[in-house]
Design a protein around this motif. Structure first.
Motif, PDB file in Angstrom:
ATOM      1  N   PHE A  44      -5.528 -24.825  -4.697  1.00 21.88           N
ATOM      2  CA  PHE A  44      -5.105 -23.598  -4.035  1.00 21.88           C
ATOM      3  C   PHE A  44      -3.834 -23.897  -3.246  1.00 21.88           C
ATOM      4  N   TYR A  45      -2.791 -23.171  -3.591  1.00 19.68           N
ATOM      5  CA  TYR A  45      -1.476 -23.428  -2.982  1.00 19.68           C
ATOM      6  C   TYR A  45      -0.992 -22.183  -2.256  1.00 19.68           C
ATOM      7  N   GLY A  46      -0.577 -22.350  -1.007  1.00 13.95           N
ATOM      8  CA  GLY A  46      -0.061 -21.216  -0.252  1.00 13.95           C
ATOM      9  C   GLY A  46       0.067 -21.554   1.221  1.00 13.95           C
ATOM     10  N   ILE A 103      -4.371 -31.737   0.584  1.00 16.40           N
ATOM     11  CA  ILE A 103      -4.337 -32.882  -0.329  1.00 16.40           C
ATOM     12  C   ILE A 103      -2.981 -33.578  -0.329  1.00 16.40           C
ATOM     13  N   GLN A 104      -1.917 -32.878   0.062  1.00 12.33           N
ATOM     14  CA  GLN A 104      -0.580 -33.466   0.021  1.00 12.33           C
ATOM     15  C   GLN A 104      -0.442 -34.683   0.952  1.00 12.33           C
ATOM     16  N   TYR A 105      -1.376 -34.809   1.903  1.00 15.04           N
ATOM     17  CA  TYR A 105      -1.293 -35.936   2.833  1.00 15.04           C
ATOM     18  C   TYR A 105      -1.954 -37.204   2.292  1.00 15.04           C
ATOM     19  N   THR A 129      -3.358 -26.918  -0.503  1.00 16.10           N
ATOM     20  CA  THR A 129      -2.121 -27.484   0.018  1.00 16.10           C
ATOM     21  C   THR A 129      -1.178 -26.368   0.428  1.00 16.10           C
ATOM     22  N   THR A 130      -0.411 -26.627   1.471  1.00 17.54           N
ATOM     23  CA  THR A 130       0.604 -25.659   1.905  1.00 17.54           C
ATOM     24  C   THR A 130       1.951 -25.973   1.281  1.00 17.54           C
ATOM     25  N   GLU A 131       2.035 -27.083   0.545  1.00 17.47           N
ATOM     26  CA  GLU A 131       3.286 -27.480  -0.079  1.00 17.47           C
ATOM     27  C   GLU A 131       3.180 -27.329  -1.590  1.00 17.47           C
ATOM     28  N   ASN A 132       4.321 -27.149  -2.229  1.00 15.27           N
ATOM     29  CA  ASN A 132       4.350 -26.965  -3.679  1.00 15.27           C
ATOM     30  C   ASN A 132       3.627 -28.128  -4.358  1.00 15.27           C
ATOM     31  N   PRO A 133       2.504 -27.872  -5.023  1.00 11.96           N
ATOM     32  CA  PRO A 133       1.717 -28.975  -5.602  1.00 11.96           C
ATOM     33  C   PRO A 133       2.458 -29.747  -6.678  1.00 11.96           C
ATOM     34  N   TYR A 134       3.421 -29.112  -7.337  1.00 10.53           N
ATOM     35  CA  TYR A 134       4.150 -29.797  -8.393  1.00 10.53           C
ATOM     36  C   TYR A 134       5.088 -30.868  -7.841  1.00 10.53           C
ATOM     37  N   PHE A 135       5.297 -30.851  -6.524  1.00 15.00           N
ATOM     38  CA  PHE A 135       6.056 -31.906  -5.866  1.00 15.00           C
ATOM     39  C   PHE A 135       5.162 -32.783  -4.994  1.00 15.00           C
ATOM     40  N   ALA A 136       4.120 -32.173  -4.390  1.00 12.62           N
ATOM     41  CA  ALA A 136       3.330 -32.867  -3.368  1.00 12.62           C
ATOM     42  C   ALA A 136       2.069 -33.527  -3.909  1.00 12.62           C
TER      43      ALA A 136
END
Length: 424
Positions: A44-46, A103-105, A129-136
């Motif tokens: 879930f991204y946003g 999860i980005q952390y 994640t609050t960051e773009n998952p394709y990068f994070a």
């Protein structure tokens, strides 16, 4: 300690979730997946406060699986190993659902430790994640998961939730909360699409309200103080930062000075004039370009003034430069020309220079061509003479095409004049 209002009002069913109709409305993808009872690995991204954790909890409570919760900000490799150790035990006979917030952390090794188990189905992963998952997020985790994007909640969607929150506070505390429609609307519009922030603002507004005869009245004055900066959704290192810069750039390029000023104001309010000034310098050359070349030195002067002045006065030269660029004629011909030249550099080997352009070299015995034979343009009428400048392999390549604006058409006509005089 009393739980925050945001937790008390947290929805228990999908029907109560605020916003996200694009994925949770009837017959929408995530709704159908949840109702099917088969839970795949999902990310879930946003932005914060839009329902990612709430939806994950609803899924967990309705799937019958053993729920484990970890947060990427403080989870360690041993925490992940503890979850893995419960695979196949009596308590996890219906499967393990791991909800991994932020999860980005997690570093690459921590994310990799989950791969084997989410691939074979021992663990079902729902990560947020609050960051773009394709990068994070590690690419191998992405490839085994379905990504759903959560969007900021609109003010209109927030209003019913705010009214429900005020009602809960009234029932719990035994007093009536008086809040006009104007107050509810102000809270809704002040929170930047963040449901949690709206609930916190509503709770503080009640606490700071005027109490009299068993009633608490939320006043405009107290709300102004509480909400004056709460609508700032901005993270200098996150997606919002780049989204605002992108929106600003495209608004100037599209000659909409009002939209450009809006996005610039958001950056100024966040105190980030460095990023704004860098983008303005780029726009002057990339999008205004040769249609109005003076935009470059003017914008540079405005940027220098802004950086010397600092905030709040920096807003003045910044606004001047923005309006100048947004209302100026546009041309990306220089940008397109250099991009085309760079493409040739990527695809061509190192090409020889035409002999007449080289620095003067000694012609040894046996040289096929003796002498440089360079034609010095200033020795010719109009200081112009035709000769080959590009390498032989690219001698007919054209990178630059004159734009249709007045400035470039003037240069085009001058070039044609020189060529016509050569033909006489």
């Amino acid at each position: 300690m009393s739980a925050p209002l945001a937790d008390k009002i947290r929805p228990k069913t999908l029907a109560d979730v605020v916003g996200q109709e694009h994925i949770l409305a009837e017959d929408k993808p995530l709704r159908r997946i949840i109702e099917s009872g088969t839970v795949p690995n999902m990310i879930f991204y946003g932005p914060s406060g839009v329902g990612k954790t709430t939806v994950a909890r609803i899924i967990a409570e309705n799937c019958g699986m053993s729920l484990y919760k970890l947060n990427g900000t403080n989870a360690s490799l041993s925490d992940i190993k503890d979850v893995v150790a419960d695979i196949g035990t009596f308590g996890s006979e219906n499967g393990i659902l791991l909800y991994l917030d932020e999860i980005q952390y997690l570093n690459k090794k921590q994310q990799q430790s989950l791969l084997e188990y989410i691939e074979n189905g021992d663990i079902t992963l729902i990560a947020s994640t609050t960051e773009n998952p394709y990068f994070a997020v590690y690419n191998a985790v992405i490839s085994r998961s379905t990504v759903f994007e959560f969007k900021p909640v609109t003010a209109e969607q927030l209003k019913p939730a705010i009214k429900r929150a005020l009602k809960i506070m009234s029932e719990e505390n035994g007093y009536k909360v008086a809040a006009s429609d104007e107050i509810v609307e102000k809270i809704a519009y002040s929170c930047g699409g963040d449901v949690r922030k709206a609930m916190n603002t509503a709770e503080l507004a009640v606490i700071c309200g005027e109490a009299s005869d068993g009633m608490v009245t939320i006043t405009n004055d107290s709300l102004e103080v509480l909400a004056q900066r709460s609508n700032m959704r901005y993270d200098r290192d996150g997606d919002q930062h780049y989204d605002i810069l992108s929106a600003f750039h495209k608004s100037v390029r599209g000659s909409d000075e009002n939209a450009a000023l809006h996005y610039a104001a958001r950056l100024i309010a966040a105190g980030d004039i460095i990023s704004l000034c860098r983008r303005m310098l780029c726009i002057a050359s990339e999008d205004v370009g040769l249609a109005y070349p003076m935009a470059v030195p003017i914008v540079k002067a405005c940027v220098d003034s802004a950086l010397q002045l600092g905030l709040p006065e920096a807003k003045l030269p910044i606004a001047e430069a923005i309006i100048l660029m947004a209302t100026a004629p546009k041309s990306n011909s220089a940008c397109m020309a250099i991009d085309a030249a760079l493409e040739d550099i990527k695809s061509c080997d190192a090409l020889d220079f035409p002999r007449h352009l080289q620095n003067v070299h000694f012609d040894g015995k046996g040289a096929k061509v003796v002498g440089q034979h360079y034609l010095y343009p200033h020795d010719f009428p109009n200081h112009y003479v035709k000769q080959q400048y590009l390498p032989d392999a690219l001698k007919n390549r054209i990178y630059y095409h004159f734009g249709e604006n007045k400035q470039e058409q003037s240069a085009y006509l001058y070039r044609q004049k020189l060529l016509n005089e050569l033909d006489k």
